[in-house]
Design an enzyme around this catalytic site. Sequence first.
Site, short mmCIF file in Angstrom:
data_model
loop_
_atom_site.label_atom_id
_atom_site.label_comp_id
_atom_site.label_asym_id
_atom_site.label_seq_id
_atom_site.Cartn_x
_atom_site.Cartn_y
_atom_site.Cartn_z
CB SER A 122 20.37 20.03 15.24
OG SER A 122 20.27 21.30 15.62
CG ASP A 156 25.17 20.04 11.79
OD1 ASP A 156 24.01 19.93 11.85
OD2 ASP A 156 25.62 20.77 10.81
CB SER A 209 22.73 23.20 11.44
OG SER A 209 22.51 21.88 11.39
#
Length: 420
Positions: free
Chosen positions: A298, A338, A336
């Site tokens: 991340s 983000d 991930s």
Amino acid sequence: MKTIPMRARRTLYLLTLFAASLAAASPADAQERARARDLGIQLPGTPGPLNAITDVAGLQVGHTTLIQGDGRLVRGQGPVRTGVTAILPRGHAGPDSVFAAWFTLNGNGEMTGTTWIQESGVLEGPVLITNTHSVGVVRDATIDWMSRNGRAPIFALPVVAETFDGALNDDLGFHVRPEHVFAALDSARGGRVPEGNVGGGTGMICHQFKGGIGTASRRVTVGDSVYTVGVLVQCNYGGRRPFRVDGVPVGEAITDLRPCMAGGQRASRPWLAGVPACAGDPASAAGDVAPPREGLGSIIVVVATDAPLLPHQLKRMATRVSLGVGRMGGFGENSSGDIFLAFSTANRGASVSEGVGTLRMLSNEEINPFFSATAYATEEAILNAMLAAATMTGADGFRVHALPHDRLVEVMRRHHRIRD
């Protein structure tokens, strides 16, 4: 459970704060390592004096870095490779709120307090970044700190974000404690920001090199006024092959120095079972198992500006962080998280509790330079995080290599991207 006397707790806290300051100044954070511009890598735009988020006047940053133990992972004992990073939008001067907005490129992560930011357009406290499994304790400790320092209203909804450090760190040992949060908040200051293996970024991995905390800034001129856009990242995302710097395919040129198992050790966690032995070490991976897929991880990005922008404009800036991540080779992969936050320190006192507030707003017709400044500062902050980070060996001997400066410069020079 025994109750620790107040004096003993105070002593423990002061010792923790002292230890945190030593950790932040130790060789592990690689603060003497060159930043991008020191190497002749000059991404577009004009940085502020520090090329850091603290170029935004009044903003302060603090870290608590926890590094302890080596060898086999023993839950609750270590090895420990984690920490906390704190951002105070207006520093210790006061709790005055700021206009803010947030955006998620991919939501496999956590940033608390964002539903109220989306609803109100206001950030009412500090921003903390830590590891995935410490969000709860950091949030609770932040509320306690705000209350003790006269910063909490009737209730508090602090912003705490995370990235996962479970490859290098004993993440299920829950080593981040309230005193570490207090230490990060109390030690926050302006000036140079420690980068790399510090604070919440201590155990992070970026494009399969060592990642962590990084920062950068850009100056933006509108008419007779000069504004600052500052960015701080905690990068823990991305595969190797897509990794780019200023458009140069660095990940295709530096294909070795992948994460590995050192000292002939074997991973105790099944999801790391396919990681190969480090070069020169005896085989440590059992069986012909594929290594963990790229795209895990991340990135948290915090954007600050002193330009008079309102929440809807800050939302637009937060979305442009994605362009900076994309320039580095991140795609917001499925695994991930983000998540990006943007706030403005202008319009002090505009978030009034009653009556009519007075505020200033930059025209939407003049906002384009802030978009490019956000993207370029994000790109440079990620690169600075990787350049500052030193090679780290953590739980079970899992090792992540630093991005080699000399080889990076060689690749960039071949593509005529070094400015001597």
